[in-house]
Design a protein around this motif. Structure first.
Motif, PDB file in Angstrom:
ATOM      1  N   ALA A 256       0.825  -1.204   0.000  1.00 36.27           N
ATOM      2  CA  ALA A 256       0.000   0.000   0.000  1.00 36.27           C
ATOM      3  C   ALA A 256       0.862   1.258   0.000  1.00 36.27           C
ATOM      4  CB  ALA A 256      -0.926   0.000   1.208  1.00 36.27           C
ATOM      5  N   GLU A 257       1.947   1.260   0.753  1.00 32.40           N
ATOM      6  CA  GLU A 257       2.810   2.433   0.805  1.00 32.40           C
ATOM      7  C   GLU A 257       3.512   2.665  -0.532  1.00 32.40           C
ATOM      8  OE1 GLU A 257       5.303   1.788   4.209  1.00 32.40           O
ATOM      9  OE2 GLU A 257       3.809   2.630   5.588  1.00 32.40           O
ATOM     10  N   THR A 258       3.893   1.595  -1.212  1.00 33.25           N
ATOM     11  CA  THR A 258       4.479   1.753  -2.545  1.00 33.25           C
ATOM     12  C   THR A 258       3.470   2.366  -3.507  1.00 33.25           C
ATOM     13  OG1 THR A 258       6.040  -0.085  -2.284  1.00 33.25           O
ATOM     14  CG2 THR A 258       5.437   0.507  -4.532  1.00 33.25           C
ATOM     15  N   ALA A 259       2.229   1.884  -3.474  1.00 34.06           N
ATOM     16  CA  ALA A 259       1.183   2.429  -4.343  1.00 34.06           C
ATOM     17  C   ALA A 259       0.958   3.912  -4.058  1.00 34.06           C
ATOM     18  CB  ALA A 259      -0.113   1.651  -4.156  1.00 34.06           C
ATOM     19  N   ALA A 260       0.954   4.285  -2.783  1.00 31.45           N
ATOM     20  CA  ALA A 260       0.737   5.682  -2.413  1.00 31.45           C
ATOM     21  C   ALA A 260       1.898   6.561  -2.868  1.00 31.45           C
ATOM     22  CB  ALA A 260       0.552   5.793  -0.900  1.00 31.45           C
ATOM     23  N   LYS A 261       3.132   6.115  -2.645  1.00 27.13           N
ATOM     24  CA  LYS A 261       4.302   6.889  -3.067  1.00 27.13           C
ATOM     25  C   LYS A 261       4.330   7.061  -4.583  1.00 27.13           C
ATOM     26  CE  LYS A 261       7.265   5.404   0.777  1.00 27.13           C
ATOM     27  NZ  LYS A 261       8.449   4.566   1.141  1.00 27.13           N
ATOM     28  N   GLU A 287      -6.212  -3.977   5.958  1.00 29.32           N
ATOM     29  CA  GLU A 287      -4.895  -3.519   6.404  1.00 29.32           C
ATOM     30  C   GLU A 287      -4.292  -2.540   5.407  1.00 29.32           C
ATOM     31  OE1 GLU A 287      -3.554  -7.664   8.699  1.00 29.32           O
ATOM     32  OE2 GLU A 287      -2.545  -7.011   6.841  1.00 29.32           O
ATOM     33  N   ALA A 288      -4.299  -2.937   4.132  1.00 27.75           N
ATOM     34  CA  ALA A 288      -3.714  -2.094   3.094  1.00 27.75           C
ATOM     35  C   ALA A 288      -4.483  -0.792   2.927  1.00 27.75           C
ATOM     36  CB  ALA A 288      -3.663  -2.851   1.767  1.00 27.75           C
ATOM     37  N   ALA A 289      -5.808  -0.852   3.082  1.00 27.50           N
ATOM     38  CA  ALA A 289      -6.658   0.318   2.868  1.00 27.50           C
ATOM     39  C   ALA A 289      -6.384   1.425   3.878  1.00 27.50           C
ATOM     40  CB  ALA A 289      -8.128  -0.080   2.916  1.00 27.50           C
ATOM     41  N   GLU A 290      -5.731   1.112   4.971  1.00 28.96           N
ATOM     42  CA  GLU A 290      -5.366   2.150   5.929  1.00 28.96           C
ATOM     43  C   GLU A 290      -4.351   3.117   5.335  1.00 28.96           C
ATOM     44  OE1 GLU A 290      -4.034   0.371   9.520  1.00 28.96           O
ATOM     45  OE2 GLU A 290      -5.930  -0.680   9.921  1.00 28.96           O
ATOM     46  N   ARG A 291      -3.580   2.641   4.328  1.00 26.31           N
ATOM     47  CA  ARG A 291      -2.559   3.485   3.692  1.00 26.31           C
ATOM     48  C   ARG A 291      -2.921   3.844   2.245  1.00 26.31           C
ATOM     49  NH1 ARG A 291       2.086   2.618   6.930  1.00 26.31           N
ATOM     50  NH2 ARG A 291       1.268   2.036   8.979  1.00 26.31           N
ATOM     51  N   PHE A 292      -3.761   2.998   1.598  1.00 20.25           N
ATOM     52  CA  PHE A 292      -4.115   3.227   0.197  1.00 20.25           C
ATOM     53  C   PHE A 292      -5.491   2.619  -0.037  1.00 20.25           C
ATOM     54  CE2 PHE A 292      -4.130   2.344  -4.362  1.00 20.25           C
ATOM     55  CZ  PHE A 292      -3.604   3.515  -4.887  1.00 20.25           C
ATOM     56  N   THR A 293      -6.469   3.454  -0.314  1.00 15.43           N
ATOM     57  CA  THR A 293      -7.859   2.993  -0.285  1.00 15.43           C
ATOM     58  C   THR A 293      -8.274   2.158  -1.495  1.00 15.43           C
ATOM     59  OG1 THR A 293      -8.571   5.103  -1.244  1.00 15.43           O
ATOM     60  CG2 THR A 293      -8.620   4.908   1.161  1.00 15.43           C
ATOM     61  N   ALA A 294      -7.732   2.447  -2.666  1.00 12.76           N
ATOM     62  CA  ALA A 294      -8.166   1.747  -3.887  1.00 12.76           C
ATOM     63  C   ALA A 294      -7.404   0.441  -4.034  1.00 12.76           C
ATOM     64  CB  ALA A 294      -7.967   2.635  -5.115  1.00 12.76           C
ATOM     65  N   VAL A 295      -7.706  -0.512  -3.170  1.00 11.07           N
ATOM     66  CA  VAL A 295      -6.945  -1.760  -3.120  1.00 11.07           C
ATOM     67  C   VAL A 295      -7.867  -2.959  -3.225  1.00 11.07           C
ATOM     68  CG1 VAL A 295      -6.989  -1.750  -0.579  1.00 11.07           C
ATOM     69  CG2 VAL A 295      -5.242  -3.093  -1.800  1.00 11.07           C
ATOM     70  N   THR A 296      -7.377  -3.993  -3.896  1.00 12.67           N
ATOM     71  CA  THR A 296      -8.098  -5.263  -4.040  1.00 12.67           C
ATOM     72  C   THR A 296      -7.135  -6.408  -3.788  1.00 12.67           C
ATOM     73  OG1 THR A 296      -9.537  -4.307  -5.742  1.00 12.67           O
ATOM     74  CG2 THR A 296      -9.470  -6.714  -5.597  1.00 12.67           C
TER      75      THR A 296
END
Length: 311
Positions: A256-261, A287-296
């Motif tokens: 998620a952090e990589t996607a956000a960066k 868990e991932a959505a806490e850092r990046f919402t558009a996740v599957t």
């Protein structure tokens, strides 16, 4: 452009998922497809999709661990029996050529088509362009040489506005063709018609990033920059970062952090440890959505359409 997840597990098959393989269906006029990794039994997985082996155009191997390549020799062999006669491009790390040639030599396998093998160097950037899309590769941080791939579709001109052309007195035929190619035309009355005046918005090329196994690293962010879709491994759940990084992997939070960066538009996580069943995927997504919402969290046979933006 569609992406199929043929296997979403790590290390070995489980009751819930097969090992890694991802298929990318190319847009018209190609209508072929590309394969990213081919873990054991990938060709069995393909039988449950509409994808045909004869339409396979290229294979991109991220690294030479067995759960990413053990299904490749059999799949390429079966392509000959499935009517595949057009060449196939094969890209991957050093050692891939020797692996394939050794398996085929010992097993006496002969292909009815040309297999063109390209080994990627450590500092590789651009690796291929088929006229519709280009592919770049970058090395990731894993226990063996491992690459991620960035697939960038070329921008497409907007559609001709036929009603406007009729109003201007432009007849269908060769003049339409010139305008589609970006050329201005002159009408008998002296009016100059430019392509930009009679076409809709440019159709922006889509960007898809498929990463191999890795722990967090700069090249992962670089390859995923502004991607419409980022496919990222998430072998372990949040809280297991030390264990994940020790073995060259990521957690859901890392992905998620990589996607956000990278400012990616959408993240799809895959390559889950066998300790997680499908019933755990909702928790991994949360868990991932806490850092990046558009996740599957991907499941085997999940298909995602990657839509084109206009500008």
């Amino acid at each position: 452009m569609n992406i199929w997840f043929l296997g979403t597990g790590a290390g070995r098959p489980s009751k819930h998922r097969n090992v890694t393989a991802i298929a990318l269906q190319l847009p018209e006029p190609s209508c072929g497809w590309w394969l990213f990794d081919a873990g054991e039994a990938t060709q069995h997985q393909l039988m449950r999709t509409p994808l045909k082996l004869s339409k396979l155009e290229a294979v991109f191997v991220t690294h030479l661990h067995g759960d990413h390549i053990y299904g490749l020799p059999g799949l390429l062999s079966s392509r000959s029996f499935d009517g595949g006669i057009s060449p196939v491009q094969l890209f991957g790390p050093p050692g891939l050529k020797r692996y394939m040639e050794t398996v085929f030599e010992i097993s006496g396998t002969q292909l009815d088509y040309e297999l063109q093998i390209h080994e990627i160097t450590d500092d590789e950037g651009f690796i291929t362009d088929n006229g519709q899309v280009k592919v770049e590769a970058g090395q990731l941080d894993h226990r063996v040489p491992c690459f991620g791939y960035r697939i960038t579709e070329h921008d497409q001109p907007g559609k001709l506005l036929v009603d406007k052309l009729k109003e201007l007195g432009v007849e269908a035929g060769p003049l339409y063709g010139k305008l589609k190619q970006g050329e201005s035309i002159a009408l008998p009355n002296g009016t100059v018609v430019r392509t930009a005046d009679v076409t809709g918005p440019i159709q922006a090329g889509r960007v898809v990033t498929v990463l191999g196994d890795t722990k967090p690293c700069g090249n992962a962010v670089k390859l995923a920059k502004d991607a419409d879709l980022l496919v990222h491994e998430a072998t372990f759940a949040a809280g297991l970062e030390e264990k994940a990084h020790e073995f060259g992997h990521c957690t859901t939070i890392d992905a998620a952090e990589t996607a956000a960066k990278a400012n990616a538009k959408r993240l799809v996580m895959t390559h889950f440890s066998g300790r997680y069943g499908n019933e755990d995927l909702i928790r991994l997504e949360e868990e991932a959505a806490e850092r990046f919402t558009a996740v599957t969290a991907a499941t085997d046979f999940m298909m995602i359409e990657i839509k084109r933006e206009q500008r």
